[in-house]
Design a protein around this motif. Structure first.
Motif, PDB file in Angstrom:
ATOM      1  N   VAL A 181     -12.333  -0.921   6.015  1.00 48.68           N
ATOM      2  CA  VAL A 181     -12.390   0.337   5.300  1.00 48.68           C
ATOM      3  C   VAL A 181     -10.831   0.450   4.797  1.00 48.68           C
ATOM      4  O   VAL A 181     -10.015   0.793   5.701  1.00 48.68           O
ATOM      5  N   ARG A 182     -10.508   0.528   3.510  1.00 46.68           N
ATOM      6  CA  ARG A 182      -9.226   0.909   3.106  1.00 46.68           C
ATOM      7  C   ARG A 182      -9.444   2.202   2.342  1.00 46.68           C
ATOM      8  O   ARG A 182     -10.196   2.311   1.196  1.00 46.68           O
ATOM      9  N   THR A 183      -8.504   3.084   2.776  1.00 47.49           N
ATOM     10  CA  THR A 183      -8.580   4.535   1.982  1.00 47.49           C
ATOM     11  C   THR A 183      -7.262   4.451   0.857  1.00 47.49           C
ATOM     12  O   THR A 183      -6.687   3.536   0.979  1.00 47.49           O
ATOM     13  N   GLY A 184      -7.483   5.575   0.169  1.00 52.18           N
ATOM     14  CA  GLY A 184      -6.795   5.393  -0.823  1.00 52.18           C
ATOM     15  C   GLY A 184      -7.110   5.346  -2.317  1.00 52.18           C
ATOM     16  O   GLY A 184      -6.292   5.042  -3.270  1.00 52.18           O
ATOM     17  N   PHE A 185      -8.357   5.001  -2.406  1.00 46.53           N
ATOM     18  CA  PHE A 185      -8.917   4.426  -3.573  1.00 46.53           C
ATOM     19  C   PHE A 185     -10.303   5.025  -3.908  1.00 46.53           C
ATOM     20  O   PHE A 185     -11.371   4.532  -4.128  1.00 46.53           O
ATOM     21  N   GLU A 186     -10.225   6.457  -3.839  1.00 47.76           N
ATOM     22  CA  GLU A 186     -11.357   7.158  -4.055  1.00 47.76           C
ATOM     23  C   GLU A 186     -11.525   7.840  -5.224  1.00 47.76           C
ATOM     24  O   GLU A 186     -12.526   8.152  -5.714  1.00 47.76           O
ATOM     25  N   VAL A 187     -10.429   7.822  -6.335  1.00 49.22           N
ATOM     26  CA  VAL A 187     -10.543   8.085  -7.675  1.00 49.22           C
ATOM     27  C   VAL A 187      -9.984   7.111  -8.529  1.00 49.22           C
ATOM     28  O   VAL A 187      -8.930   6.414  -8.136  1.00 49.22           O
ATOM     29  N   PRO A 188     -10.519   6.718  -9.863  1.00 45.88           N
ATOM     30  CA  PRO A 188      -9.943   5.620 -10.397  1.00 45.88           C
ATOM     31  C   PRO A 188      -8.594   5.939 -10.782  1.00 45.88           C
ATOM     32  O   PRO A 188      -8.136   7.352 -11.399  1.00 45.88           O
TER      33      PRO A 188
END
Length: 232
Positions: A181-188
């Motif tokens: 799981v890679r975080t930091g890509f929750e909003v375009p």
């Protein structure tokens, strides 16, 4: 060509302006669960001012078309269409899944497929599978965790999106072995939205006006007052 990109499809209000002749974009992303309609146009004006531009300098409007929150999605689409009409410029729609994938792949080089998962606020997930090179490997879907696992967790995979942690929590321990799981890509990212929209425009592969991507019906329930009237 100067592109103004707008996104309100998820838990944020995002705007970017990008000149297709250069590399840098001026952008802002403000996390929010509501209030997109009141914030979008002032944020766009702020970004244009920061870029030393005005609305009249814009040649193309870009917007996300979903999947995402029903109300937020319509706010962004309506604003983009209105601006396009007022400025007499084309409006290009890009899916939130494409933008999230492009944002990740621009910063990471993984040998594994990429699974983008977005919250539906229900038990299922919006999602789409991409190759390490960004090629589309599945159609956008709305599926429960069990079906996603059976279809896409056949090999090691990278997860991004605001629903990735919830999906991971539903997996059996042995299913988690090949999942990253890679975080930091929750909003375009609106800068990547602008770039993708420009590519679509340049290739001629876009709809005018853009239409929302709904993978299932909106959550709509009758009020008790209406139900009483129907019963009478």
């Amino acid at each position: 060509m100067k592109i103004l990109a707008l996104d309100t499809a998820m838990n944020g209000c995002a705007v970017a302006v990008w000149d297709a002749g250069g590399d840098e974009a001026v952008s802002a992303v403000e996390p929010m669960l509501c209030g997109h309609a009141e914030r979008l146009v002032p944020l766009a004006q702020n970004i244009l001012t920061e870029a030393h531009l005005d609305f009249s300098d814009i040649d193309l409007i870009a917007t996300t078309v979903g999947p995402g929150a029903f109300t937020g999605l319509r706010i962004g689409l309506s604003a983009a269409r209105a601006m396009g009409l007022a400025l007499d410029v084309p409006v290009v729609g890009v899916t939130t899944l494409d933008v999230l994938a492009a944002s990740y792949l621009a910063r990471h080089q993984d040998p594994h497929n990429l699974l983008v998962l977005i919250e539906t606020k229900r038990s299922d997930f919006y999602g789409q599978l991409f190759s390490p090179a960004g090629d589309i490997l599945s159609e956008p879907f709305a599926l429960p965790a069990e079906q996603i696992s059976a279809l896409y967790l056949v090999d090691s995979i990278v997860l991004i999106g605001d629903a990735s942690q919830r999906f991971l929590s539903l997996l059996l321990q042995e299913q988690k072995a090949g999942v990253v799981v890679r975080t930091g890509f929750e909003v375009p990212d609106p800068a990547h939205l602008a770039r993708l929209a420009y590519r679509q425009y340049a290739s001629g592969g876009y709809l005018t006006p853009p239409k929302p991507l709904y993978l299932r019906e909106a959550d709509i329930s009758q009020s008790r007052k209406t139900q009483r009237k129907i019963a009478e």
